[in-house]
Design a protein around this motif. Structure first.
Motif, PDB file in Angstrom:
ATOM      1  N   SER A 135       0.514   0.971   9.008  1.00 29.62           N
ATOM      2  CA  SER A 135       0.689   0.067   7.873  1.00 29.62           C
ATOM      3  C   SER A 135       0.025   0.555   6.604  1.00 29.62           C
ATOM      4  O   SER A 135       0.270   0.016   5.544  1.00 29.62           O
ATOM      5  CB  SER A 135       0.118  -1.307   8.223  1.00 29.62           C
ATOM      6  OG  SER A 135      -1.277  -1.225   8.439  1.00 29.62           O
ATOM      7  N   THR A 140       0.639  -2.002   2.809  1.00 28.56           N
ATOM      8  CA  THR A 140      -0.360  -2.987   2.470  1.00 28.56           C
ATOM      9  C   THR A 140      -1.314  -3.189   3.629  1.00 28.56           C
ATOM     10  O   THR A 140      -1.083  -2.761   4.739  1.00 28.56           O
ATOM     11  CB  THR A 140       0.322  -4.319   2.127  1.00 28.56           C
ATOM     12  OG1 THR A 140       0.971  -4.808   3.306  1.00 28.56           O
ATOM     13  CG2 THR A 140       1.352  -4.131   1.041  1.00 28.56           C
ATOM     14  N   SER A 142      -4.491  -6.188   5.128  1.00 31.84           N
ATOM     15  CA  SER A 142      -4.794  -7.611   5.108  1.00 31.84           C
ATOM     16  C   SER A 142      -5.990  -7.872   4.201  1.00 31.84           C
ATOM     17  O   SER A 142      -7.136  -7.781   4.627  1.00 31.84           O
ATOM     18  CB  SER A 142      -5.065  -8.103   6.535  1.00 31.84           C
ATOM     19  OG  SER A 142      -5.357  -9.477   6.534  1.00 31.84           O
ATOM     20  N   SER A 179      -0.557 -12.711  -2.309  1.00 30.07           N
ATOM     21  CA  SER A 179       0.136 -11.855  -1.345  1.00 30.07           C
ATOM     22  C   SER A 179       1.313 -12.653  -0.794  1.00 30.07           C
ATOM     23  O   SER A 179       1.214 -13.871  -0.618  1.00 30.07           O
ATOM     24  CB  SER A 179      -0.788 -11.401  -0.212  1.00 30.07           C
ATOM     25  OG  SER A 179      -1.271 -12.511   0.517  1.00 30.07           O
ATOM     26  N   ALA A 181       5.343 -12.126   1.543  1.00 31.08           N
ATOM     27  CA  ALA A 181       6.213 -11.265   2.330  1.00 31.08           C
ATOM     28  C   ALA A 181       7.492 -10.969   1.557  1.00 31.08           C
ATOM     29  O   ALA A 181       7.978 -11.803   0.780  1.00 31.08           O
ATOM     30  CB  ALA A 181       6.552 -11.917   3.671  1.00 31.08           C
ATOM     31  N   GLY A 185      13.330  -9.833   4.844  1.00 34.57           N
ATOM     32  CA  GLY A 185      12.708  -8.627   5.380  1.00 34.57           C
ATOM     33  C   GLY A 185      13.129  -8.280   6.785  1.00 34.57           C
ATOM     34  O   GLY A 185      12.493  -7.433   7.416  1.00 34.57           O
ATOM     35  N   THR A 227       2.549  -2.191  -1.784  1.00 39.79           N
ATOM     36  CA  THR A 227       3.859  -2.547  -1.247  1.00 39.79           C
ATOM     37  C   THR A 227       4.130  -1.779   0.038  1.00 39.79           C
ATOM     38  O   THR A 227       3.540  -0.721   0.279  1.00 39.79           O
ATOM     39  CB  THR A 227       4.967  -2.235  -2.264  1.00 39.79           C
ATOM     40  OG1 THR A 227       4.961  -0.819  -2.543  1.00 39.79           O
ATOM     41  CG2 THR A 227       4.749  -3.008  -3.556  1.00 39.79           C
ATOM     42  N   TRP A 233       7.323   0.105   7.039  1.00 39.43           N
ATOM     43  CA  TRP A 233       8.357  -0.907   7.303  1.00 39.43           C
ATOM     44  C   TRP A 233       8.786  -0.877   8.762  1.00 39.43           C
ATOM     45  O   TRP A 233       9.089  -1.915   9.360  1.00 39.43           O
ATOM     46  CB  TRP A 233       9.543  -0.655   6.376  1.00 39.43           C
ATOM     47  CG  TRP A 233      10.594  -1.722   6.369  1.00 39.43           C
ATOM     48  CD1 TRP A 233      11.659  -1.851   7.229  1.00 39.43           C
ATOM     49  CD2 TRP A 233      10.710  -2.818   5.445  1.00 39.43           C
ATOM     50  NE1 TRP A 233      12.417  -2.941   6.896  1.00 39.43           N
ATOM     51  CE2 TRP A 233      11.872  -3.560   5.814  1.00 39.43           C
ATOM     52  CE3 TRP A 233       9.962  -3.236   4.352  1.00 39.43           C
ATOM     53  CZ2 TRP A 233      12.273  -4.683   5.116  1.00 39.43           C
ATOM     54  CZ3 TRP A 233      10.363  -4.360   3.656  1.00 39.43           C
ATOM     55  CH2 TRP A 233      11.502  -5.070   4.040  1.00 39.43           C
ATOM     56  N   ASP A 237       5.687  -3.959   8.582  1.00 36.43           N
ATOM     57  CA  ASP A 237       4.982  -4.260   7.340  1.00 36.43           C
ATOM     58  C   ASP A 237       5.968  -4.802   6.309  1.00 36.43           C
ATOM     59  O   ASP A 237       6.909  -4.109   5.914  1.00 36.43           O
ATOM     60  CB  ASP A 237       4.301  -2.986   6.813  1.00 36.43           C
ATOM     61  CG  ASP A 237       3.580  -3.221   5.497  1.00 36.43           C
ATOM     62  OD1 ASP A 237       3.283  -4.392   5.193  1.00 36.43           O
ATOM     63  OD2 ASP A 237       3.318  -2.244   4.778  1.00 36.43           O
ATOM     64  N   ARG A 238       5.749  -6.049   5.869  1.00 33.09           N
ATOM     65  CA  ARG A 238       6.607  -6.670   4.861  1.00 33.09           C
ATOM     66  C   ARG A 238       5.790  -7.254   3.706  1.00 33.09           C
ATOM     67  O   ARG A 238       6.337  -7.883   2.822  1.00 33.09           O
ATOM     68  CB  ARG A 238       7.427  -7.805   5.495  1.00 33.09           C
ATOM     69  CG  ARG A 238       8.312  -7.396   6.663  1.00 33.09           C
ATOM     70  CD  ARG A 238       9.446  -6.493   6.217  1.00 33.09           C
ATOM     71  NE  ARG A 238      10.381  -6.213   7.287  1.00 33.09           N
ATOM     72  CZ  ARG A 238      10.257  -5.212   8.144  1.00 33.09           C
ATOM     73  NH1 ARG A 238       9.219  -4.386   8.036  1.00 33.09           N
ATOM     74  NH2 ARG A 238      11.152  -5.005   9.095  1.00 33.09           N
ATOM     75  N   GLU A 239       4.496  -7.025   3.679  1.00 34.93           N
ATOM     76  CA  GLU A 239       3.614  -7.734   2.755  1.00 34.93           C
ATOM     77  C   GLU A 239       3.442  -6.987   1.436  1.00 34.93           C
ATOM     78  O   GLU A 239       3.238  -5.777   1.404  1.00 34.93           O
ATOM     79  CB  GLU A 239       2.247  -7.947   3.402  1.00 34.93           C
ATOM     80  CG  GLU A 239       1.310  -8.805   2.576  1.00 34.93           C
ATOM     81  CD  GLU A 239       0.013  -9.086   3.298  1.00 34.93           C
ATOM     82  OE1 GLU A 239      -0.805  -9.852   2.774  1.00 34.93           O
ATOM     83  OE2 GLU A 239      -0.181  -8.529   4.394  1.00 34.93           O
ATOM     84  N   THR A 241       0.901  -7.129  -1.816  1.00 33.68           N
ATOM     85  CA  THR A 241      -0.404  -7.636  -2.232  1.00 33.68           C
ATOM     86  C   THR A 241      -0.573  -7.398  -3.722  1.00 33.68           C
ATOM     87  O   THR A 241      -0.477  -6.268  -4.192  1.00 33.68           O
ATOM     88  CB  THR A 241      -1.533  -6.931  -1.464  1.00 33.68           C
ATOM     89  OG1 THR A 241      -1.345  -7.115  -0.054  1.00 33.68           O
ATOM     90  CG2 THR A 241      -2.889  -7.495  -1.860  1.00 33.68           C
TER      91      THR A 241
END
Length: 405
Positions: A135, A140, A142, A179, A181, A185, A227, A233, A237-239, A241
């Motif tokens: 990720s 991004t 967390s 943040s 999503a 996605g 991104t 992806w 990972d879709r987040e 920030t």
């Protein structure tokens, strides 16, 4: 010449279908004897080899135990399967005892190694490395809204693999203000440009809601975002920030930039919410380098600013202000009325120069002394923001009055 006897042992009575002369003949309706006298003949001319017996099958659990043991995958399950396989082999007479024993041994060793890894922290380090590779490669991580961090790469641009969370009170590289999503996605990676467009469209409005007092933002602060990448992806990972950062990679932010309903009192919140109405209208400024490039578009935009000023002054006059700030806010609302008249004149301007003159006059009223006095009474920032274009009307169409960052 005598005829040779047939090959192989002969029946005791010479091979004929009936007993030789002198021996009793079977009576009418009596079967030919198949007892002891006939048995040697039947063995001689019947099947000379023993019947085929099928091979015992290999126990399936023994195979599974061996595979799990060799791969060192789920050693506890491999150990249990091996023990159950031995019991089934003994009961059913199946093959695979060696595989079951080997699976038990290998699974036991794997379980010991895994226990040692968790005890010493090796498994945790391996997982963190995998998570970073999955990720972090431009994607991004967390980091929650309101948290501040330092980038391990020393920059907010390019690929970032990990960050260090630090207190916002001290120096830091960035402060996260939102943040979310990626919409829709569930499909394939939409491409870097599509992800960037979503970040641009949504991060800037979130920044205005997080840092409502645009005057309090340092001039060298800008909006950045992390991104997903094509690689991250694949791992879910879709987040996106969104964060505030310093445009100078050698500089740092100090203190939190958060100014919303969690940090403001009622009067401050009401004043900034009314101010946001005008800022929203400024965001709709035509994207041309000069006013004369699109005079008609600017005149239409001026009408939108007039409407925003009417709603802003109405909101300021509707709020019940503290006595220490009421007079100053009332004076500021009167200055906004004068600014609205200038924008009405800009809407009716005959040429670009006339439009720009009224624009400049209105700007001096909205960000002038009355605004500073009201802000001081409310405990808000009192230094007007500077824009890339000091003349307001001759900017590049990207920044101007009300630009947030």
């Amino acid at each position: 010449m005598a005829t040779p006897p047939p090959f192989g042992p002969q029946p005791p009575h010479g091979g004929g279908p009936f007993p030789p002369p002198g021996q009793p003949q079977p009576g009418a309706g009596q079967p030919y004897p198949h007892g002891a006298a006939a048995e040697p003949w039947g063995r001689a001319w019947g099947q000379p080899y023993p019947a085929w017996a099928p091979t015992s099958p290999v126990n399936g659990l023994a195979i599974a135990a061996l595979v799990l043991g060799v791969l060192c995958f789920l050693p506890g399950i491999g150990l249990v399967l091996g023990v159950v396989a031995l019991l089934q082999i003994k009961k059913r007479g199946e093959r695979g005892k060696g595989m079951a024993v080997a699976g038990i041994v290998l699974s036991t060793v794997g379980a010991l190694l895994m226990t040692l890894a968790f005890t010493t922290g090796g498994a945790r380090d391996a997982y963190e490395g995998f998570r970073s590779a999955a990720s972090g490669a431009g994607g991004t991580f967390s980091v929650a809204k309101g948290e501040c961090f330092d980038s391990r790469s020393g920059s907010l641009e390019g690929y970032a693999y990990d960050v260090d969370i630090v207190p916002c009170d001290g120096a830091h590289d960035a402060e996260v203000f939102a943040s979310f999503a990626m919409p829709d996605g569930g499909g394939d990676f939409p491409g870097d440009d599509a992800v960037t467009d979503v970040a641009d469209d949504r991060c800037h409005p979130y920044s205005e809601a997080y840092a409502m007092d645009t005057w309090a933002l340092p001039a060298d602060v800008d909006v950045y975002y992390f991104t997903p990448t094509r690689d991250s992806w694949r791992y879910g990972d879709r987040e996106i920030t969104c964060m505030f950062g310093n445009v100078d990679p050698k500089a740092h932010l100090t203190g939190s930039l958060r100014q919303d309903r969690t940090t403001l009192d009622d009067d401050q919140l009401a004043f900034l919410e009314a101010d946001a109405i005008l800022n929203g209208a400024f965001d709709g400024m035509p994207e041309t380098e000069y006013v004369e490039d699109d005079l008609a578009g600017h005149k239409e935009w001026a009408a939108q600013v007039v409407d925003a000023l009417e709603r802003q002054t109405a909101a300021l006059r509707a709020h019940d202000w503290e006595p220490t700030a009421e007079r100053d806010v009332t004076d500021y609302a009167a200055a906004l009325d004068e600014a609205r008249e200038e924008w009405e004149a800009a809407h009716e301007a005959d040429d670009a120069d006339d439009f720009t003159d009224h624009w400049d006059a209105a700007h001096r009223l909205t960000d002038g002394s009355k605004a500073i006095t009201a802000r001081e009474a409310l405990g808000l920032a009192t230094e007007p923001p500077t824009y890339d274009d000091e003349g307001t009307g001759g900017g590049d169409g990207e920044d101007g009055p009300g630009a947030e960052v």
